[in-house]
Design an enzyme around this catalytic site. Structure first.
Site, short mmCIF file in Angstrom:
data_model
loop_
_atom_site.label_atom_id
_atom_site.label_comp_id
_atom_site.label_asym_id
_atom_site.label_seq_id
_atom_site.Cartn_x
_atom_site.Cartn_y
_atom_site.Cartn_z
N ASP A 25 0.95 -1.10 -0.20
CA ASP A 25 0.01 -0.03 0.08
C ASP A 25 0.73 1.46 0.05
OD1 ASP A 25 -2.37 1.35 -0.06
OD2 ASP A 25 -2.69 1.37 2.19
N ARG A 38 -1.15 9.02 -9.87
CA ARG A 38 -0.99 7.60 -8.98
C ARG A 38 -0.19 6.58 -9.57
NH1 ARG A 38 -4.07 7.03 -5.01
NH2 ARG A 38 -4.43 4.88 -5.63
N HIS A 42 2.60 3.32 -8.89
CA HIS A 42 2.66 1.73 -9.18
C HIS A 42 3.84 1.63 -10.00
CE1 HIS A 42 -1.40 2.02 -7.57
NE2 HIS A 42 -2.07 2.60 -8.55
N SER A 70 -7.07 -6.00 -5.54
CA SER A 70 -8.02 -6.72 -4.92
C SER A 70 -9.39 -6.51 -5.62
CB SER A 70 -8.23 -5.72 -3.65
OG SER A 70 -9.04 -4.63 -4.00
N THR A 71 -10.29 -7.30 -5.33
CA THR A 71 -11.87 -7.44 -5.87
C THR A 71 -12.19 -5.70 -5.97
OG1 THR A 71 -12.09 -9.50 -4.82
CG2 THR A 71 -14.16 -8.27 -5.59
N TRP A 74 -11.40 -2.77 -8.67
CA TRP A 74 -12.02 -2.63 -9.91
C TRP A 74 -12.89 -1.31 -9.98
CZ3 TRP A 74 -10.29 -5.42 -13.90
CH2 TRP A 74 -10.18 -6.69 -13.72
N ARG A 76 -11.87 1.55 -9.06
CA ARG A 76 -11.05 2.77 -9.28
C ARG A 76 -11.43 3.26 -10.59
NH1 ARG A 76 -5.35 2.20 -6.05
NH2 ARG A 76 -6.05 1.59 -4.15
N LEU A 136 11.84 -20.18 -4.42
CA LEU A 136 10.55 -19.43 -3.75
C LEU A 136 9.30 -19.54 -4.59
CD1 LEU A 136 9.70 -17.08 -1.63
CD2 LEU A 136 10.08 -15.34 -3.53
N ARG A 193 2.04 -4.95 6.23
CA ARG A 193 1.25 -3.81 5.32
C ARG A 193 2.19 -2.73 5.34
NH1 ARG A 193 -4.79 -2.55 4.49
NH2 ARG A 193 -4.54 -0.83 3.34
N ILE A 200 -6.67 -4.93 7.38
CA ILE A 200 -6.41 -6.37 6.71
C ILE A 200 -6.88 -6.15 5.25
CG2 ILE A 200 -6.80 -8.55 6.61
CD1 ILE A 200 -5.01 -7.82 9.04
N SER A 201 -7.81 -5.28 4.83
CA SER A 201 -8.55 -5.21 3.74
C SER A 201 -8.73 -6.18 2.85
CB SER A 201 -7.49 -4.22 2.93
OG SER A 201 -7.35 -3.02 3.37
C1 FPP Z 1 -1.68 0.06 -3.30
O1 FPP Z 1 -1.34 1.32 -3.34
C2 FPP Z 1 -1.04 -0.66 -4.41
C3 FPP Z 1 -1.92 -1.28 -5.63
C4 FPP Z 1 -3.48 -1.20 -5.53
C5 FPP Z 1 -1.16 -2.04 -6.69
C6 FPP Z 1 -0.11 -2.84 -6.36
C7 FPP Z 1 0.58 -2.74 -7.87
C8 FPP Z 1 2.08 -2.55 -7.85
C9 FPP Z 1 3.04 -2.64 -6.84
C10 FPP Z 1 2.58 -2.67 -9.37
C11 FPP Z 1 2.57 -3.77 -10.15
C12 FPP Z 1 2.38 -5.24 -9.44
C13 FPP Z 1 3.10 -6.34 -9.89
C14 FPP Z 1 2.83 -7.62 -9.07
C15 FPP Z 1 3.86 -6.36 -10.98
P1 FPP Z 1 -2.45 2.50 -3.61
O2 FPP Z 1 -2.67 2.90 -4.87
O3 FPP Z 1 -3.66 1.97 -2.87
O4 FPP Z 1 -1.76 3.57 -2.73
P2 FPP Z 1 -2.65 4.65 -1.77
O5 FPP Z 1 -3.03 4.09 -0.58
O6 FPP Z 1 -1.32 5.76 -1.35
O7 FPP Z 1 -3.58 5.58 -2.38
#
Ligand code: FPP
Length: 253
Positions: A25, A38, A42, A70-71, A74, A76, A136, A193, A200-201
């Site tokens: 997160d 944002r 990522h 996560s489910t 979608w 967003r 792993l 986390r 736990i989301s």
């Molecule tokens: C949460 O941050 C992160 C995600 C919803 C996506 C996680 C994806 C990646 C790390 C990149 C691609 C993944 C792989 C496996 C190649 P957030 O957007 O909720 O952050 P915020 O809480 O600051 O808004």
């Protein structure tokens, strides 16, 4: 090699965690703090995914499960969902050599058929390609939620009951565990986390019953191997009682 990794390597095998699960997160906030969109967060989060996979491999961890989508994600904005799924396709493609070099077996859990077709295809290819690797096991949770998984498990068991291949008396802990998408994996010993929230989301709800929880303010793009290894060392210092008293644990009862 850093001191932390060296220390981990000297640990007794049965003291070490076997399975680490991570809620990644803070990508969005990391980007906003830098005046960017944002998606920029990522993109930078990918390096931390690489670090987590390599860091677990180097520490001799058997399973790493990453909450990548996560489910609920979608819901967003469409552009962000598209950017995330494209990033996933691109990353899996680019990382395949790296996974092979590090002997990593890639797997995935979640409602994978909800993902765009190219994403499913890339994922299937990488899963098949790495299937024989013996290091792993890195699992991506995609279009995943704990409640989705538990609902599915109930459906599967109900189905077997209706067909008569199971009876009510057969329903126990192991049967439930074996009908989840993590079947065959040990439960996570550690749940991390990042991003500073204490939630736990909807992640691995059944499996984290006895996990040690670690919440760090570090935003995901800044999470590195040293922080991961420090968490592993802190875990070893925590006494896990599984409902027993401290005396019972000390006396191996
Ligand atoms: C949460 O941050 C992160 C995600 C919803 C996506 C996680 C994806 C990646 C790390 C990149 C691609 C993944 C792989 C496996 C190649 P957030 O957007 O909720 O952050 P915020 O809480 O600051 O808004």
């Amino acid at each position: 090699m850093t001191d932390r990794l060296q220390l981990i390597r000297t640990l007794d095998q049965n003291k070490k965690p076997r399975h680490i699960a991570i809620i990644m997160d803070g990508n969005g906030r990391w980007a906003k703090e830098r005046g960017k969109e944002r998606v920029y967060g990522h993109q930078h989060g990918v390096q931390s995914v690489r670090n987590a996979i390599e860091g677990c491999g180097e520490a001799g961890i058997d399973f790493l499960t990453l909450y990548a989508f996560s489910t609920e994600n979608w819901n967003r904005p469409k552009e962000e969902v598209n950017a995330l799924t494209s990033l996933l396709v691109k990353t899996i493609h680019l990382e395949l050599d790296n996974l092979m070099r590090n002997n990593v077996r890639l797997t995935a859990i979640g409602a994978l058929t909800d993902l765009p077709e190219d994403c499913q295809e890339e994922l299937r290819g990488a899963i098949n390609h790495t299937a024989e690797n013996s290091g792993l096991t890195a699992t991506l949770a995609l279009s995943y939620s704990g409640r989705w998984e538990i609902t599915n498990m109930v459906r599967k068991i109900a189905n077997k009951l209706a067909k008569g291949s199971l009876s009510q008396e057969d329903i126990n802990n192991d049967l439930v565990t074996g009908n989840l998408s993590t079947s065959g994996m040990p439960d996570p010993d550690i749940l991390i986390r990042t991003g500073g929230n204490f939630r736990i989301s909807n992640f691995l709800l059944w499996q984290i019953a006895y996990a040690e929880l670690f919440f760090t303010p570090t935003q995901w793009p800044d999470f590195n191997k040293d922080e991961l290894w420090q968490i592993i060392l802190d875990f070893v210092d925590r006494e896990r009682r599984f409902g027993k008293t401290g005396e019972q644990v000390a006396n191996h009862q």
